[in-house]
Scaffold this motif. Structure first.
Motif, short mmCIF file in Angstrom:
data_model
loop_
_atom_site.label_atom_id
_atom_site.label_comp_id
_atom_site.label_asym_id
_atom_site.label_seq_id
_atom_site.Cartn_x
_atom_site.Cartn_y
_atom_site.Cartn_z
N ASP A 97 24.88 21.96 14.66
CA ASP A 97 25.96 21.43 15.49
C ASP A 97 26.99 22.47 15.87
O ASP A 97 28.19 22.18 15.99
N GLY B 70 27.92 25.80 18.56
CA GLY B 70 27.56 26.54 19.76
C GLY B 70 28.77 27.29 20.26
O GLY B 70 29.84 27.25 19.64
N THR C 59 26.20 22.29 21.51
CA THR C 59 24.80 22.64 21.23
C THR C 59 23.94 22.28 22.45
O THR C 59 24.41 21.63 23.38
#
Lengths: 221, 91
Positions: free
Chosen positions: A68, A70, A114
């Motif tokens: 989870d 990014g 994500t």
């Protein structure tokens, strides 16, 4: 089937998948949303809005893969201007974390930055009229100026204490296909262009700048 | 028993601290007072920083700390490693 046909077919399939912007490896998304601020005043409800843009890309393949997680999204746009007439002008600012306005209004259980989060927002964006409230800590920072011609006269105002007889009624985000709003803030703050993104006190660093604010809090491209 | 932090270790902490403050902070520590001013880290106080729109346009951020009678500057540049196999980089 000849090797040439197999190769051509595979190539077409790859191109189609890439063209769709969605593969198991990466995703990209860009979403415009209108941030609307409503203020109750003794003279009635005053409203201001601006279209902002959040964009992000992510890949499943990473050097270090954490669940989870990014890259933070990019945000473009400008402050929302609410003209309160005799009571002044309210600016709902923008900053590098303003993407939380969109993410909090339309939450996803998977990490928003994500691949799966980006695909989620691409899917939502197929219906670009959805509207949802922005609340709590995701409500943008708000300021007013004692003198609109003096950037150093800026005052931070609390959403709960906008001034006598005034109350923040709502802040909402609406997905839209409209282009990003530019130029409204410049009309109210003639000194903004000259500042060239610098701090409001005109210094090179934040020391002495009111609340650490800079031009990028009013216009971010 | 207490032991003091070596200056090398503390400098390393300060170099890492630049990534967790200002715009695009990796970990939002929420370490600002109600006026938006930065707080201290250990015995180092934050004197100044540079993270306005001009700095952001080149991915730059810097902090100046006062520590033990010295000024220490910690800065970061591009802090997002490019995603591999991503033909559509962030815009």
């Amino acid at each position: 089937m000849s090797k040439k046909k197999i190769f051509s077919g595979a190539l077409v399939a790859i191109v189609l998948v890439i063209a769709s912007g969605m593969t198991p490896l990466f995703a990209y998304g860009s979403w415009n949303y209108r941030l609307t601020v409503e203020v109750e005043t003794p003279e009635g409800v005053k409203t201001g809005s601006a279209v902002r843009q959040v964009s992000n890309s992510a890949s499943i393949i990473k050097i270090l893969d954490l669940p989870d997680v990014g890259n933070p999204a990019n945000v473009k746009g400008e402050a929302v201007v609410v003209d309160l007439g005799e009571r002044g002008v309210l600016f709902a600012l923008i900053d590098d974390r303003s993407y939380h306005e969109l993410y909090s209004a339309f939450p996803t259980k998977r990490g928003a930055s994500t691949v799966w989060g980006i695909l989620h927002y691409n899917y939502l964006y197929l219906w670009p009229w959805r509207k949802a409230p922005v609340s709590g800590r995701y409500i943008p920072k708000m300021v007013m100026f004692e003198d609109m011609n003096d950037p150093k006269s800026v005052k931070l105002v609390s959403a709960n204490e906008l001034g006598e007889g005034m109350r923040l009624k709502s802040v909402t985000a609406t997905l839209t296909m409209m282009p990003v709003t530019w130029g409204v803030v410049d009309g109210y703050l003639p000194w903004l262009k000259k500042l060239k993104g610098g701090y409001l006190h005109g210094g090179f660093t934040s020391k002495g700048a009111p609340y650490g604010l800079h031009g990028g809090n009013f216009k971010r491209d | 028993m207490t032991s003091s932090l070596s200056s090398e270790l503390f400098n390393a902490i300060l170099s890492m601290d630049a990534y967790n403050r200002g715009y695009d902070a990796s970990i939002d520590l929420g370490v600002k007072d109600k006026n938006g001013n930065y707080l201290s880290i250990g015995n180092a106080t934050i004197d100044d920083d540079k993270g306005d729109a001009a700095a952001q346009s080149i991915g730059f951020y810097a902090l100046a700390y006062s520590y033990d009678g010295s000024t220490i500057i910690s800065f970061r540049g591009t802090d997002n490693a490019p995603s591999l196999f991503n033909p559509l980089p962030s815009v």
